[in-house]
Scaffold this motif. Structure first.
Motif, short mmCIF file in Angstrom:
data_model
loop_
_atom_site.label_atom_id
_atom_site.label_comp_id
_atom_site.label_asym_id
_atom_site.label_seq_id
_atom_site.Cartn_x
_atom_site.Cartn_y
_atom_site.Cartn_z
N ARG A 13 1.18 -1.55 -0.64
CA ARG A 13 0.13 0.10 0.61
C ARG A 13 0.96 0.90 0.18
N ALA A 15 0.40 4.68 1.80
CA ALA A 15 -0.92 6.06 2.31
C ALA A 15 -0.11 7.29 2.69
N GLU A 49 -4.59 8.83 4.95
CA GLU A 49 -4.89 8.49 6.50
C GLU A 49 -4.76 9.88 7.25
N TYR A 207 -0.77 7.19 14.94
CA TYR A 207 -0.71 6.98 13.53
C TYR A 207 -0.38 5.42 13.89
N1 GLU Z 1 1.05 8.84 6.13
C1 GLU Z 1 2.14 8.08 6.62
C2 GLU Z 1 3.26 9.12 5.45
O1 GLU Z 1 2.78 9.93 4.96
C3 GLU Z 1 2.41 6.87 6.44
C4 GLU Z 1 3.58 6.52 7.14
C5 GLU Z 1 3.41 4.45 6.46
O2 GLU Z 1 3.53 4.39 5.34
O3 GLU Z 1 3.00 4.38 7.53
O4 GLU Z 1 3.99 9.51 6.33
#
Ligand code: GLU
Length: 304
Positions: A13, A15, A49, A207
């Motif tokens: 994934r 994210a 996220e 997170y």
């Molecule tokens: N939303 C997090 C970021 O942008 C994701 C981190 C991950 O891939 O676990 O840093």
């Protein structure tokens, strides 16, 4: 979660947090993850996220989708929005509370800062000074009284107890670039991170919790992300053990740095994909440059 993704032996994934448009560093990371998934005939999923209420902006969600599509990154199944999964986060928090591993923390940032200043040597973890544990010493009755009185609070994990409960844990670190080198078995060491927050004052889950739960719910088998998140993997491994979740393999990539030697992501001067697009950059050529980790030349710095 309703998903329309056929079972794959590999699920990866990307994210992003919708705190802005994607920068070249994000684009590079997305391409690396996409290549790993597609190269193995696996699935590539997109998760937004978006539960960081202070920094997430709904308008950036559409922007991120546009940025990825422009770069030639596609994904399987529905996009997972963390904001649609709050009930799952609550259920996990409740489970951890019932295990006696969480405590409410009423400290403000200023309180914590003052405690660090007052102590001669504030203990440090991989991400700086760690929470001194003040609210861990509150009685359950006092905590309940303050919650009932409406005091804002986060929920922290009692790290020492959690670690003692699960015993030794390991996770697998795969080499980057994928296939280039041998995999390593890493002993999980979440203790130095201290009593991290699992539910924030301003967000229903931190997170650490949301990411770990979502990776499991989405059937993620391999996580590819920046090496700035290496230490968090220890914490995620612990949460997996506590909540009986499977453990993906992890690939931590180095951070793409610009010509000035500074990492691209999260720097004010880093280049947004949207700016490159506005300047008429050919996305296929940019993707090729990013894959070769060549910083594209001849592009003026956009306002990121
Ligand atoms: N939303 C997090 C970021 O942008 C994701 C981190 C991950 O891939 O676990 O840093």
């Amino acid at each position: 979660m309703t998903q329309s993704v056929a079972p794959h032996h590999m699920v990866i994934r990307f994210a992003p947090s919708p705190t802005g448009r994607l920068h070249m560093g994000h684009g590079w990371s997305a391409l690396m993850a996409w290549d790993m998934a597609r190269g193995a005939g696996g699935a590539f999923r997109l998760r937004i996220e978006d539960i960081d209420g202070t920094r997430s902006r709904p308008e950036h969600v559409a922007g991120i989708i546009e940025d990825l599509q422009w770069l030639g990154v596609d994904w399987d199944g529905e996009i997972v929005l963390q904001s649609a999964r709050l009930a799952q986060y609550d259920a996990a928090l409740e489970r951890l509370r019932e295990m006696g591993l969480l405590y409410p923390c009423f400290c403000t940032r200023a309180d914590i800062q003052a405690q660090w200043t007052a102590s001669a040597s504030a203990p440090h973890g991989p991400e700086g000074a760690i929470y001194p544990g003040t609210c861990r010493h509150l009685s359950g009755a006092e905590g309940a009284r303050r919650i009932a009185a409406g005091d804002t609070h986060a929920w922290r994990i009692n790290m020492a107890e959690a670690v003692a409960r699960v015993g030794p844990l390991h996770w697998t670190a795969l080499p980057f670039p994928p296939g280039d080198g041998t995999e390593r078995k890493i002993a999980a060491d979440p203790l130095p991170a201290g009593d991290v927050v699992l539910a924030r004052k301003d967000a229903p889950a931190s997170y650490h919790l949301s990411c770990t739960l979502d990776d499991a719910a989405m059937g993620v088998t391999h996580v590819l992300r920046g090496e700035d998140l290496f230490a968090t993997t220890h914490i995620h491994r612990l949460i997996q053990a506590l909540l009986d979740l499977p453990t993906p393999a992890y690939v931590h990539h180095p951070l793409l740095v610009g010509m000035d030697g500074k990492r691209l992501a999260k720097r004010s001067g880093s280049i947004a994909l949207a700016d490159l697009r506005a300047q008429g950059v050919d996305p296929a050529a940019l993707a090729a440059d990013l894959r070769a980790a060549r910083f594209p030349v001849g592009i003026s710095l956009g306002q990121a």
